[in-house]
Design a protein around this motif. Structure first.
Motif, PDB file in Angstrom:
ATOM      1  N   GLY A 124      11.641   6.289  -4.007  1.00 19.39           N
ATOM      2  CA  GLY A 124      11.765   6.426  -2.578  1.00 19.39           C
ATOM      3  C   GLY A 124      11.645   7.656  -1.805  1.00 19.39           C
ATOM      4  O   GLY A 124      11.665   7.612  -1.031  1.00 19.39           O
ATOM      5  N   THR A 125      11.260   8.570  -2.550  1.00 22.11           N
ATOM      6  CA  THR A 125      10.968   9.728  -2.001  1.00 22.11           C
ATOM      7  C   THR A 125       9.532   9.923  -1.308  1.00 22.11           C
ATOM      8  O   THR A 125       9.404  10.689  -0.572  1.00 22.11           O
ATOM      9  CB  THR A 125      11.039  11.046  -3.055  1.00 22.11           C
ATOM     10  OG1 THR A 125       9.931  10.612  -4.042  1.00 22.11           O
ATOM     11  CG2 THR A 125      12.482  11.235  -3.801  1.00 22.11           C
ATOM     12  N   GLY A 126       8.680   9.131  -1.763  1.00 23.47           N
ATOM     13  CA  GLY A 126       7.353   8.867  -1.158  1.00 23.47           C
ATOM     14  C   GLY A 126       6.365  10.080  -1.482  1.00 23.47           C
ATOM     15  O   GLY A 126       5.368  10.214  -0.734  1.00 23.47           O
ATOM     16  N   THR A 127       6.949  10.839  -2.244  1.00 23.03           N
ATOM     17  CA  THR A 127       5.867  12.034  -2.405  1.00 23.03           C
ATOM     18  C   THR A 127       5.061  11.786  -3.776  1.00 23.03           C
ATOM     19  O   THR A 127       5.026  10.835  -4.203  1.00 23.03           O
ATOM     20  CB  THR A 127       6.826  13.186  -3.015  1.00 23.03           C
ATOM     21  OG1 THR A 127       6.121  14.463  -3.037  1.00 23.03           O
ATOM     22  CG2 THR A 127       7.701  13.143  -4.271  1.00 23.03           C
ATOM     23  N   ALA A 128       4.277  12.996  -3.994  1.00 19.02           N
ATOM     24  CA  ALA A 128       3.078  12.727  -4.815  1.00 19.02           C
ATOM     25  C   ALA A 128       3.844  12.781  -6.353  1.00 19.02           C
ATOM     26  O   ALA A 128       4.349  13.887  -6.557  1.00 19.02           O
ATOM     27  CB  ALA A 128       2.045  13.749  -4.831  1.00 19.02           C
TER      28      ALA A 128
END
Length: 678
Positions: free
Chosen positions: A390-394
């Motif tokens: 859910g963070t959408g980061t790499a």
């Protein structure tokens, strides 16, 4: 209520005895800035379960079995201490005290150990567990909500002001459990609205941990019928950036089931992180102990016999002894030391027939503390994906080289790689770091980012000299054709070894007979020798040798320095080849590795002789011969099938020792002031 009150007193006693109260006072001083007003104030309290048990057994059981209840007890006591001692006037309610209990350790019982090799099933109690594993992926550090203040929208309600409705992050909770717009007042049931200016943010990082034996699937070791699944760890605040890809850690954490309809994910909230190394036996086998006694007084014989008997199920004795010795030296020298230091020895093998060499290197890879065989189609350093939580980061995934941290990464035949991949390998060999570019737009950031990861492993590679690169063959005396790879890449490797078929058809015949005998009589010893060593013997030898702490004797140091100065001068003048400082490091590394392999703790001149011979052969293969004229197989100039062969080798190495000294005296002026004439 009586039980809770009875437990608050031992909490206060423990805080007083352990220095927790003093730490609380110091933390409150940090928050006394009048311009810093927050909804919650975070306090980390170190808790030793053994000491808590001595104060009160019931409280100790609560810490180990019900961490949420224990946290509430410490929170209440800390709030009372803050108000009683007037430590922080900005705290008005108990909810504003956010206590984090940091456990120092857990009892060494199976109930508190989470084996990543046997994944847990069902809903177990939410209690701390200890686990050990390897980091295979991690995200960048992102923000999460530590705590938030909510106000009642009913102006007549007392909760429309003050700090009555405070929500803080709990282990395993999602962001929506802390901050949402559908909360209602506990007093009047009116909707609550967040006071955004009081939101407290913290750092968060996700890490994937897996059982270290999962790497057996990427190495040459025998694979079992097991399947391993990684566990996601949540690192928060001060624990962020405490773990590195490819390293082993022991983690104390609290497992949690996170419900995100329609699925349920299982993760662990990390509580404490410590570097970890698996216990291994450093005891030397009886066979090698007897060999050590038999070769006492002969500084070159022990390593010669160890190399001669290496991988006898792959190749007959007498073939590729120099390669076998170099593989053992690389295994012994590849080790992560204290203070984040690392020793490695990279090998590049030049040959026209790579099949047997590949098998020998594969066998050696299985002896490494951690060995990874890289597939040409796989990722070598690091790859990116979008985080699934859910963070959408790499999310940065480790490639073969990072997974082999502290061990060996076998690249195989370099002719299978494209030019851009060869350039990347050369860059990593020269800088010992791998960089990863993260595009900001793709992963929800405002700016692009370049991350660098230290690459701490030894690389083994093969180049097939029979694959012509289309360039004109070098006419320099002694230089070898490196096949399809550029000379700059060969220079980036520490040691270049040429495996030549000196006896032509006899070599082929010996290998053919060896292979046929193995096929007809599997498991039967093929060669009658007084020395027979098993794979386990070699594993114990390497583990024991790796742990030795060695010192360089003045004689060895002077020889290495003198050879470097003389070789640098003569090669710069005659060939235009500059011997870099890396050559000194290589010489020292080779001498130390040979000393360790011989199970000594003092590097002798004899170790320096082996280092000089290997290094000179390596430079000659790349740039041609120099004034120091030595045979191509100087380290193993004759057959070692009997004691007479070992004696002839000792005599030859003594002669080469004198040749090296004369070379130093001739081309390094002033060498006679620091090397004693022999």
């Amino acid at each position: 209520m009586a039980d809770i009150l009875s437990l608050k007193e031992p909490v206060l006693v423990y805080l007083d005895r352990s220095g927790g109260l003093q730490r609380l006072i110091e933390d409150c001083k940090r928050f006394n800035d009048p311009q810093q007003i927050e909804a919650v104030y975070r306090f980390c309290i170190s808790v030793n379960p053994s000491d808590v048990m001595e104060v009160d057994a019931v409280l100790g059981d609560c810490v180990l079995q019900d961490p949420l209840k224990a946290t509430a007890l410490f929170q209440s006591v800390c709030f009372l201490a803050i108000k009683t001692l007037s430590l922080l006037e900005k705290i008005h309610t108990e909810n504003q005290v956010n206590v984090i209990l940091k456990l120092t350790h857990l009892p060494p019982f199976p109930e508190y150990m989470l084996d990543l090799g046997s994944f847990p099933r069902g809903y177990g109690p939410m209690r701390p567990v200890s686990m050990e594993g390897l980091v295979i992926a991690m995200t960048r550090v992102t923000k999460y909500t530590q705590g938030a203040r909510f106000l009642c929208m009913n102006d007549d309600c007392p909760c429309s002001i003050g700090f009555h409705h405070i929500r803080v992050h709990a282990p395993g909770a999602t962001e929506s459990a802390t901050v949402r717009n559908d909360f209602s007042c506990m007093v009047c049931s009116s909707p609550l609205k967040e006071d955004v200016k009081f939101r407290v943010l913290g750092d968060k990082q996700l890490v994937e941990l897996i059982h270290v034996k999962a790497l057996d699937a990427l190495s040459a070791k025998q694979q079992g019928s097991f399947r391993y699944q990684s566990v996601t760890l949540f690192l928060r605040d001060e624990l962020c950036n405490s773990m590195r890809i490819g390293r082993l850690y022991r983690v104390l954490g609290i497992p949690a089931h996170v419900h995100q309809w329609p699925s349920i994910t299982w993760s662990v909230e990390a509580n404490n992180v410590q570097p970890w190394e698996p216990e291994s036996s450093h005891k030397l086998s009886t066979c090698f102990q007897k060999l050590l006694e038999a070769t006492a007084g002969f500084p070159w014989r022990f390593s010669a016999i160890v190399a001669h008997c290496f991988g006898l199920h792959v190749a007959p004795p007498g073939l590729y002894n120099t390669l076998k010795l170099c593989l053992l030296l690389s295994l012994v020298q590849t080790r992560a030391g204290s203070k984040d230091t690392f020793n490695n020895l990279d090998l590049l093998v030049v040959a026209t027939d790579t099949l047997i060499l590949d098998r020998l290197m594969t066998y050696g890879l299985g002896l490494a503390c951690r060995g990874v065989r890289h597939q040409a189609s796989g990722e070598m350093f690091a790859s990116l994906s979008r985080d699934e939580h859910g963070t959408g980061t790499a999310n940065i995934h480790a490639g073969s080289a990072l997974l082999a941290t502290g061990g060996v990464c076998m690249l195989g035949d370099l002719g299978c790689y494209r030019k851009e991949r060869l350039d990347a390998i050369q860059s990593v060999l020269e800088s010992s770091t791998a960089s990863v570019f993260i595009p900001g737009k793709k992963y929800g950031e405002d700016a692009d980012q370049q991350l660098c990861f230290p690459v701490q492993c030894s690389f083994w590679a093969i180049t097939d000299a029979s694959r012509r690169s289309g360039k004109v063959e070098s006419a320099i005396l002694g230089a070898a054709d490196m096949g399809p790879i550029p000379i700059q890449l060969a220079d980036a490797f520490g040691l270049v070894i040429q495996c030549r078929d000196v006896v032509g058809e006899q070599t082929l015949l010996a290998q053919t007979v060896h292979t046929l005998q193995q096929a007809v009589q599997p498991g039967k010893p093929l060669y009658s020798s007084s020395w027979e060593f098993s794979t386990q013997d070699y594993q114990q030898l390497i583990a024991h040798a790796q742990g030795l702490q060695v010192e360089i004797s003045p004689g060895a140091e002077k020889m290495i320095h003198g050879y470097y100065m003389a070789s640098r001068r003569i090669r710069t003048q005659s060939q235009g080849v500059k011997m870099s400082v890396a050559s000194v490091k290589l010489l020292i590394s080779l001498a130390e590795a040979h000393c360790k392999l011989c199970l000594r703790t003092l590097v002798l001149e004899e170790d320096a002789v082996i280092a000089v011979l290997l290094c000179e052969n390596s430079v000659t293969l790349r740039h041609g011969a120099s004034a120091l004229v030595i045979p191509p197989d100087a380290v193993f100039p004759c057959d070692l099938g009997d004691m007479d062969g070992l004696h002839r080798r000792d005599v030859t190495l003594d002669e080469l020792h004198q040749i090296i000294l004369r070379f130093i005296f001739t081309y390094a002026p002033g060498a006679d002031t620091y090397i004693t004439e022999e």
